[in-house]
Write a protein that holds these residues in place. Structure first.
Motif, PDB file in Angstrom:
ATOM      1  N   TRP A 290       0.722  -1.229  -0.039  1.00 20.45           N
ATOM      2  CA  TRP A 290      -0.039   0.076  -0.056  1.00 20.45           C
ATOM      3  C   TRP A 290       0.767   1.339  -0.044  1.00 20.45           C
ATOM      4  O   TRP A 290       0.503   2.180  -0.915  1.00 20.45           O
ATOM      5  CB  TRP A 290      -1.116  -0.101   1.263  1.00 20.45           C
ATOM      6  CG  TRP A 290      -2.170  -0.462   1.054  1.00 20.45           C
ATOM      7  CD1 TRP A 290      -2.556  -1.934   1.121  1.00 20.45           C
ATOM      8  CD2 TRP A 290      -3.569   0.405   0.645  1.00 20.45           C
ATOM      9  NE1 TRP A 290      -4.030  -1.697   0.546  1.00 20.45           N
ATOM     10  CE2 TRP A 290      -4.404  -0.664   0.239  1.00 20.45           C
ATOM     11  CE3 TRP A 290      -3.620   1.749   0.605  1.00 20.45           C
ATOM     12  CZ2 TRP A 290      -5.861  -0.198   0.140  1.00 20.45           C
ATOM     13  CZ3 TRP A 290      -4.985   2.032   0.355  1.00 20.45           C
ATOM     14  CH2 TRP A 290      -6.005   1.082   0.024  1.00 20.45           C
ATOM     15  N   ARG A 295      -2.403  -1.645  -4.179  1.00 21.49           N
ATOM     16  CA  ARG A 295      -3.310  -2.095  -3.135  1.00 21.49           C
ATOM     17  C   ARG A 295      -3.536  -3.461  -2.967  1.00 21.49           C
ATOM     18  O   ARG A 295      -3.509  -4.268  -3.970  1.00 21.49           O
ATOM     19  CB  ARG A 295      -4.766  -1.712  -3.756  1.00 21.49           C
ATOM     20  CG  ARG A 295      -5.325  -0.362  -3.597  1.00 21.49           C
ATOM     21  CD  ARG A 295      -6.673  -0.203  -3.874  1.00 21.49           C
ATOM     22  NE  ARG A 295      -7.096   1.299  -3.313  1.00 21.49           N
ATOM     23  CZ  ARG A 295      -8.388   1.620  -3.195  1.00 21.49           C
ATOM     24  NH1 ARG A 295      -9.238   0.643  -3.533  1.00 21.49           N
ATOM     25  NH2 ARG A 295      -8.350   2.812  -2.857  1.00 21.49           N
ATOM     26  N   ALA A 312      -4.133  -1.983   4.736  1.00 21.38           N
ATOM     27  CA  ALA A 312      -4.508  -3.034   4.213  1.00 21.38           C
ATOM     28  C   ALA A 312      -5.426  -4.224   4.877  1.00 21.38           C
ATOM     29  O   ALA A 312      -5.969  -4.992   4.068  1.00 21.38           O
ATOM     30  CB  ALA A 312      -3.041  -3.753   3.982  1.00 21.38           C
TER      31      ALA A 312
END
Length: 449
Positions: A290, A295, A312
């Motif tokens: 992240w 992502r 996360a």
């Protein structure tokens, strides 16, 4: 934790756990005093008192006999624990130690508990001996590989009580002495809910799992997670999820878990990772990605790990062993021991275990022995609603992951295409406890001994 050949036995369900609580409640009032009272009546003593009566012509001497009670110090219940990992792992052993502390705090009577940590499974016998030497009346052994040694020591010390976590031997099952019980806090339902969250947010359509050992406990958790992920992803896109599993063959191996997580991300394009390793390492890796602008999502495991991955963290499975331990404390303290085999799931040990409306769902709040970590708001609202609905339904077993309903109405097949669960069927206790196959959406075969 958890391996080896598993014998079949009758599914006990959640009713057995409720029965224990009833037995304990019935015996607690009369039995506690017998264990920790520590008081005795002294022989009658003659006490002479002199009383002066106002206006009387003389002093009046009064002799009376009284019984005095001499109260001794209460004897604490002594409880020993054996952990397979360090208490600071923030996973399995940490959760057990938090359960120990919870039980001690809620017992309401003098108790002294102590533990041995990082005990290899081959050395559990010597650890048990040291606990007995310290006077432990009740002993918990908290790894699957401790099971046979626990049964051996239960036979050797019939005046002590033993509880093995995650195994299948107990007096109740007829394959261990009567002073031995078995208990487990089961996660497969929560893993399915984690899978729904994963399938709702994945962008690559590929999820990963870092597994400890390929034993039934871990296999059913992987299968539940992947079934949930496929349900959500296929509902979203019309495509099946793809899942990869990497085995590290250890319960506590942060470096290996980290390496496996990175490989799943870099080599397999996984953007959601679940795991069975007793540290936050996998979640920490996701958080690092992240920070690099990519992502990747992960979960809590056994304890609330949000601080290790504030971005996360999606949700996760959390345990409170304390209520289970407390029941056994009470049985020993009240001399009301019965050997049991209990397996707790969503709803068990909750003050109100029945389904609530979705808008009142308790999903994401601490309750009972197993519960869901808070849901990340990034999970789309329609999937949060379904996760909460399923969570509430599972309290009453109105929904079960290992069913056709949990797989978008399709039969559940293994990697060879064999149908394992058909319409109208659910996985029962024996299937779950002995699960040695992976669902069809997983790429890697299950390692065999």
């Amino acid at each position: 934790m958890r391996g080896g050949k598993i014998s079949r036995r009758e599914f006990l369900g959640v009713a057995r756990s409720a029965a224990i609580a009833g037995i304990v409640a019935a015996g607690i009032v009369g039995g506690i005093a017998g264990y920790v009272g520590g008081s005795s009546a002294a022989p009658p003593r003659t006490i002479t008192t002199t009383t002066t009566v106002a206006g009387a012509a003389q002093t009046v001497t009064e002799t009376r006999t009284v019984t005095q009670t001499v109260t001794g110090a209460a004897e604490p219940l002594r409880v020993g624990y054996v952990y397979v990992g360090p208490v600071g792992d923030y996973g399995w052993s940490y959760a057990h130690d938090m359960g120990r502390r919870w039980a001690d705090a809620h017992f309401g009577l003098p108790v002294k508990s102590f533990y041995r940590e990082s005990v290899p499974e081959a050395e559990v016998g010597s650890a048990i001996e040291t606990l007995i030497d310290e006077g432990a009346k009740l002993i918990f052994t908290t790894s699957f590989g401790y099971m046979d040694a626990t049964a051996e020591y239960a036979a050797k010390y019939p005046d002590r009580y033993f509880v093995h976590i995650s195994g299948y031997r107990s007096g109740a099952a007829g394959n261990a002495p009567e002073n031995m019980s078995a208990a487990f806090a089961e996660f497969y339902q929560l893993y399915y809910l984690n899978g729904l969250a994963a399938g709702a947010v994945t962008e690559t359509g590929v999820v990963g799992y870092v597994g400890a050992y390929p034993i039934p406990e871990v296999v059913r958790h992987i299968n539940a997670f992947v079934l949930g992920a496929n349900y959500a992803y296929k509902k979203r896109t019309g495509k099946n999820i793809k899942a990869h599993v990497t085995w590290i063959f250890s319960w506590y191996a942060p470096a290996e878990a980290r390496k496996a997580a990175i490989a799943l991300i870099e080599e397999k394009s996984c953007d959601v990772l679940a795991f069975t390793e007793d540290t936050p390492s996998v979640l920490q890796v996701a958080e690092e990605y992240w920070k690099k602008g990519r992502r990747v999502w992960s979960f809590s495991h056994y304890s609330d790990m949000r601080e290790y991955g504030p971005n996360a963290h999606l949700t996760g499975q959390i345990v409170n062993w304390g209520p289970i331990y407390l029941d056994f404390y009470r049985m020993v303290a009240t001399n009301s021991w019965i050997s049991v085999d209990i397996w707790t799931r969503i709803g068990d040990y909750m003050p109100y275990r029945w389904r609530r409306p979705v808008e009142q769902s308790t999903a994401g709040r601490p309750e009972g022995t197993v519960y869901l970590a808070p849901l990340n708001p990034v999970i789309p609202s329609e999937w949060q609603i379904l996760i909460k609905q399923r969570y509430e339904e599972m309290k009453e077993l109105l929904f079960e992951p290992f069913s056709v309903e949990g797989n978008l109405g399709e039969p559940i097949r293994d990697q060879n295409g064999e149908v394992r669960i058909r319409a109208g069927e659910r996985a029962d206790h024996d299937m779950l406890w002995n699960m040695d196959w992976l669902v069809e959406y997983i790429e890697e075969p299950l390692p065999r001994a």
